[in-house]
Design a protein around this motif. Structure first.
Motif, PDB file in Angstrom:
ATOM      1  N   ALA A  18     114.887  12.266 109.143  1.00 18.60           N
ATOM      2  CA  ALA A  18     113.741  12.380 109.380  1.00 18.60           C
ATOM      3  C   ALA A  18     112.887  11.836 108.009  1.00 18.60           C
ATOM      4  O   ALA A  18     113.012  13.151 107.071  1.00 18.60           O
ATOM      5  N   PHE A  19     111.727  11.254 108.265  1.00 16.73           N
ATOM      6  CA  PHE A  19     111.014  11.399 107.320  1.00 16.73           C
ATOM      7  C   PHE A  19     109.972  10.431 107.436  1.00 16.73           C
ATOM      8  O   PHE A  19     109.819  10.356 109.218  1.00 16.73           O
ATOM      9  N   ASN A  20     108.470   9.874 106.656  1.00 15.92           N
ATOM     10  CA  ASN A  20     107.588   8.773 107.475  1.00 15.92           C
ATOM     11  C   ASN A  20     107.881   7.381 106.757  1.00 15.92           C
ATOM     12  O   ASN A  20     107.902   7.494 105.767  1.00 15.92           O
ATOM     13  N   ALA A  21     107.679   6.683 107.922  1.00 17.99           N
ATOM     14  CA  ALA A  21     107.445   5.184 107.808  1.00 17.99           C
ATOM     15  C   ALA A  21     105.402   4.854 106.698  1.00 17.99           C
ATOM     16  O   ALA A  21     105.199   5.985 106.688  1.00 17.99           O
ATOM     17  N   PRO A  22     106.691   3.537 106.523  1.00 19.26           N
ATOM     18  CA  PRO A  22     104.677   3.097 105.924  1.00 19.26           C
ATOM     19  C   PRO A  22     103.574   3.254 105.960  1.00 19.26           C
ATOM     20  O   PRO A  22     102.822   3.806 105.747  1.00 19.26           O
ATOM     21  N   ASP A  23     103.653   3.217 107.546  1.00 21.85           N
ATOM     22  CA  ASP A  23     102.148   3.035 108.133  1.00 21.85           C
ATOM     23  C   ASP A  23     102.344   4.976 107.903  1.00 21.85           C
ATOM     24  O   ASP A  23     101.030   5.129 108.714  1.00 21.85           O
ATOM     25  N   GLY A  24     103.010   5.978 107.557  1.00 22.18           N
ATOM     26  CA  GLY A  24     102.457   7.172 107.852  1.00 22.18           C
ATOM     27  C   GLY A  24     103.350   7.496 109.011  1.00 22.18           C
ATOM     28  O   GLY A  24     103.165   9.176 108.989  1.00 22.18           O
ATOM     29  N   LYS A  25     103.514   7.271 110.186  1.00 20.74           N
ATOM     30  CA  LYS A  25     103.959   7.499 111.207  1.00 20.74           C
ATOM     31  C   LYS A  25     106.037   8.136 111.410  1.00 20.74           C
ATOM     32  O   LYS A  25     106.324   7.368 110.057  1.00 20.74           O
ATOM     33  N   PRO A  26     105.763   9.919 111.621  1.00 22.77           N
ATOM     34  CA  PRO A  26     107.456  10.096 111.479  1.00 22.77           C
ATOM     35  C   PRO A  26     108.098   9.265 112.338  1.00 22.77           C
ATOM     36  O   PRO A  26     108.510   8.703 113.096  1.00 22.77           O
ATOM     37  N   MET A  27     109.429   9.224 111.464  1.00 19.03           N
ATOM     38  CA  MET A  27     110.090   8.102 111.914  1.00 19.03           C
ATOM     39  C   MET A  27     111.779   8.742 111.890  1.00 19.03           C
ATOM     40  O   MET A  27     112.293  10.392 110.980  1.00 19.03           O
ATOM     41  N   THR A  28     112.580   7.962 112.274  1.00 17.07           N
ATOM     42  CA  THR A  28     114.644   8.847 111.677  1.00 17.07           C
ATOM     43  C   THR A  28     115.174   7.384 111.525  1.00 17.07           C
ATOM     44  O   THR A  28     114.501   6.373 111.521  1.00 17.07           O
ATOM     45  N   LEU A  29     116.019   7.698 110.770  1.00 14.37           N
ATOM     46  CA  LEU A  29     117.220   6.748 110.752  1.00 14.37           C
ATOM     47  C   LEU A  29     117.699   5.631 111.916  1.00 14.37           C
ATOM     48  O   LEU A  29     117.978   4.549 111.336  1.00 14.37           O
ATOM     49  N   ALA A  30     117.486   6.769 113.296  1.00 17.56           N
ATOM     50  CA  ALA A  30     117.541   5.359 113.848  1.00 17.56           C
ATOM     51  C   ALA A  30     116.886   4.546 114.341  1.00 17.56           C
ATOM     52  O   ALA A  30     116.926   3.020 115.273  1.00 17.56           O
ATOM     53  N   ASP A  31     115.764   4.589 113.357  1.00 16.77           N
ATOM     54  CA  ASP A  31     114.629   3.589 114.475  1.00 16.77           C
ATOM     55  C   ASP A  31     115.164   2.371 113.217  1.00 16.77           C
ATOM     56  O   ASP A  31     114.594   1.282 113.979  1.00 16.77           O
ATOM     57  N   HIS A  32     115.889   2.087 112.006  1.00 21.78           N
ATOM     58  CA  HIS A  32     116.669   1.460 111.444  1.00 21.78           C
ATOM     59  C   HIS A  32     117.731   0.753 112.553  1.00 21.78           C
ATOM     60  O   HIS A  32     118.697   0.034 111.898  1.00 21.78           O
ATOM     61  N   ALA A  33     117.893   0.847 113.473  1.00 25.83           N
ATOM     62  CA  ALA A  33     119.845   0.809 114.079  1.00 25.83           C
ATOM     63  C   ALA A  33     119.964  -0.636 114.018  1.00 25.83           C
ATOM     64  O   ALA A  33     118.911  -1.143 114.514  1.00 25.83           O
ATOM     65  N   GLY A  34     121.130  -0.849 113.498  1.00 26.64           N
ATOM     66  CA  GLY A  34     121.424  -2.089 113.160  1.00 26.64           C
ATOM     67  C   GLY A  34     121.636  -3.096 112.628  1.00 26.64           C
ATOM     68  O   GLY A  34     122.347  -3.963 112.460  1.00 26.64           O
ATOM     69  N   LYS A  35     120.933  -1.557 110.963  1.00 23.53           N
ATOM     70  CA  LYS A  35     120.775  -2.386 109.994  1.00 23.53           C
ATOM     71  C   LYS A  35     121.738  -1.636 109.320  1.00 23.53           C
ATOM     72  O   LYS A  35     121.978  -0.486 108.793  1.00 23.53           O
ATOM     73  N   THR A  36     122.098  -2.336 108.349  1.00 25.51           N
ATOM     74  CA  THR A  36     122.722  -1.418 107.135  1.00 25.51           C
ATOM     75  C   THR A  36     121.629  -1.034 106.273  1.00 25.51           C
ATOM     76  O   THR A  36     120.760  -1.971 105.913  1.00 25.51           O
ATOM     77  N   LEU A  37     121.473  -0.211 105.917  1.00 25.73           N
ATOM     78  CA  LEU A  37     120.871   0.875 104.955  1.00 25.73           C
ATOM     79  C   LEU A  37     121.158   1.370 103.294  1.00 25.73           C
ATOM     80  O   LEU A  37     122.558   1.512 103.647  1.00 25.73           O
ATOM     81  N   LEU A  38     120.738   0.802 102.020  1.00 23.39           N
ATOM     82  CA  LEU A  38     121.092   1.986 101.477  1.00 23.39           C
ATOM     83  C   LEU A  38     119.905   3.198 100.962  1.00 23.39           C
ATOM     84  O   LEU A  38     118.892   1.749 100.442  1.00 23.39           O
ATOM     85  N   VAL A  39     119.886   3.495 101.604  1.00 22.61           N
ATOM     86  CA  VAL A  39     119.139   4.988 101.774  1.00 22.61           C
ATOM     87  C   VAL A  39     118.895   5.566  99.992  1.00 22.61           C
ATOM     88  O   VAL A  39     119.918   5.945  99.416  1.00 22.61           O
ATOM     89  N   ASN A  40     117.712   5.496  99.614  1.00 20.39           N
ATOM     90  CA  ASN A  40     117.370   6.636  97.771  1.00 20.39           C
ATOM     91  C   ASN A  40     116.937   6.964  98.366  1.00 20.39           C
ATOM     92  O   ASN A  40     115.401   7.430  98.699  1.00 20.39           O
ATOM     93  N   LEU A  41     117.091   8.617  97.853  1.00 22.46           N
ATOM     94  CA  LEU A  41     115.709   9.128  97.361  1.00 22.46           C
ATOM     95  C   LEU A  41     115.582   9.570  96.439  1.00 22.46           C
ATOM     96  O   LEU A  41     116.242   9.471  95.121  1.00 22.46           O
ATOM     97  N   TRP A  42     114.350   9.247  95.628  1.00 16.77           N
ATOM     98  CA  TRP A  42     113.608   9.099  93.927  1.00 16.77           C
ATOM     99  C   TRP A  42     112.378  10.150  94.447  1.00 16.77           C
ATOM    100  O   TRP A  42     111.497  10.412  95.070  1.00 16.77           O
ATOM    101  N   ALA A  43     111.921  10.513  93.104  1.00 14.88           N
ATOM    102  CA  ALA A  43     110.438  11.258  92.709  1.00 14.88           C
ATOM    103  C   ALA A  43     110.171  10.588  91.240  1.00 14.88           C
ATOM    104  O   ALA A  43     110.759   9.713  90.718  1.00 14.88           O
ATOM    105  N   THR A  44     108.310  10.948  91.372  1.00 18.92           N
ATOM    106  CA  THR A  44     108.036   9.781  89.953  1.00 18.92           C
ATOM    107  C   THR A  44     107.889  11.039  88.878  1.00 18.92           C
ATOM    108  O   THR A  44     108.482  10.512  87.730  1.00 18.92           O
ATOM    109  N   TRP A  45     108.571  12.314  89.078  1.00 19.07           N
ATOM    110  CA  TRP A  45     109.401  13.271  87.611  1.00 19.07           C
ATOM    111  C   TRP A  45     110.338  12.825  87.452  1.00 19.07           C
ATOM    112  O   TRP A  45     110.685  13.750  86.956  1.00 19.07           O
TER     113      TRP A  45
END
Length: 231
Positions: free
Chosen positions: A92-119
């Motif tokens: 779970a994380f937030n979508a670009p519009d700020g609303k909560p979502m999960t990876l399940a909301d991307h069903a049907g797509k192959t995803l490259l998920v990357n966790l990053w931080a500015t520091w």
């Protein structure tokens, strides 16, 4: 010697990976603090590994994970096959519009998920390449889902992306570190950046700790291998 070089990331990225490792301990301590939600939403929770039907189905994809990871060479040789594949649908994380979502909301797509931080220096260095990969290969079949995990508000990460000209990635956010800690408990996150290759059913096929040259030919071959053959 040439073959050996193809199996290793560039020296610059290796140096940055060491920097990422140095931050890993700090993340673990910092993550124990309860922080406010991101984008004004309540804190999200990361699903635990269990014996659900989704995980059982994903475990059946062990051979698929091995086949995909066989394409992880050269600049992306650090991408390891999921052992075993597991469901990440409930991350779970937030979508670009700020609303909560999960990876399940991307069903049907192959995803490259990357966790990053500015520091995180290696994260900052690889962001333009992730942006380039999305702009070249992003479609209704594939997406780079780069999730910023800075604590606090959106101002700093948004400013950073604007300054470096990243205009192809959606602004996904998780500012409580729940997502990172959940992946750490699963043995998938040691520091930042963390990258996960996930299929259209939400099953983890491969994962990597540390940076890579995501706009390279090696990375594109890996993504092609992960896309369903009937697409």
């Amino acid at each position: 010697m040439a073959d050996r070089k193809k199996l290793m990331p560039t020296a610059r990225l290796l140096l940055m990976a060491l920097v990422a490792g140095a931050f890993a301990g700090a993340i673990a301590v910092y993550a124990s603090i309860t922080l406010s939600g991101n984008n004004g939403a309540p804190p999200v929770q990361t699903a635990k590994v269990d014996d659900s039907a989704d995980n059982a189905a994903c475990k059946m994809k062990a051979e698929r994970a091995k086949a995909v990871s066989a394409a992880a060479t050269g600049e992306v040789a650090a991408m390891l096959p999921a052992d075993p594949p597991q469901s990440l649908k409930e991350l779970a994380f937030n979508a670009p519009d700020g609303k909560p979502m999960t990876l399940a909301d991307h069903a049907g797509k192959t995803l490259l998920v990357n966790l990053w931080a500015t520091w995180c220096a290696p994260c900052r260095a690889e962001m333009p390449a992730l942006n380039a990969l999305q702009k070249e290969m992003g479609s209704d079949r594939f997406e780079v889902v780069a999730i910023n995990v800075d604590t606090g508000d959106d101002e700093k990460p948004k400013k950073f992306l604007s300054e470096i000209g990243v205009d192809g990635l959606g602004f996904y956010r998780e500012s409580t570190l729940d997502l990172f800690n959940g992946l750490k408990k699963r043995g998938l996150a040691l520091g930042l950046p963390v990258t996960l290759l996930v299929d259209g059913d939400g099953c983890l096929l491969a994962n990597m700790n540390g940076p890579a040259e995501w706009s390279s030919a090696d990375a594109k071959r890996l993504i092609e291998a992960a896309l369903p053959a009937d697409g």
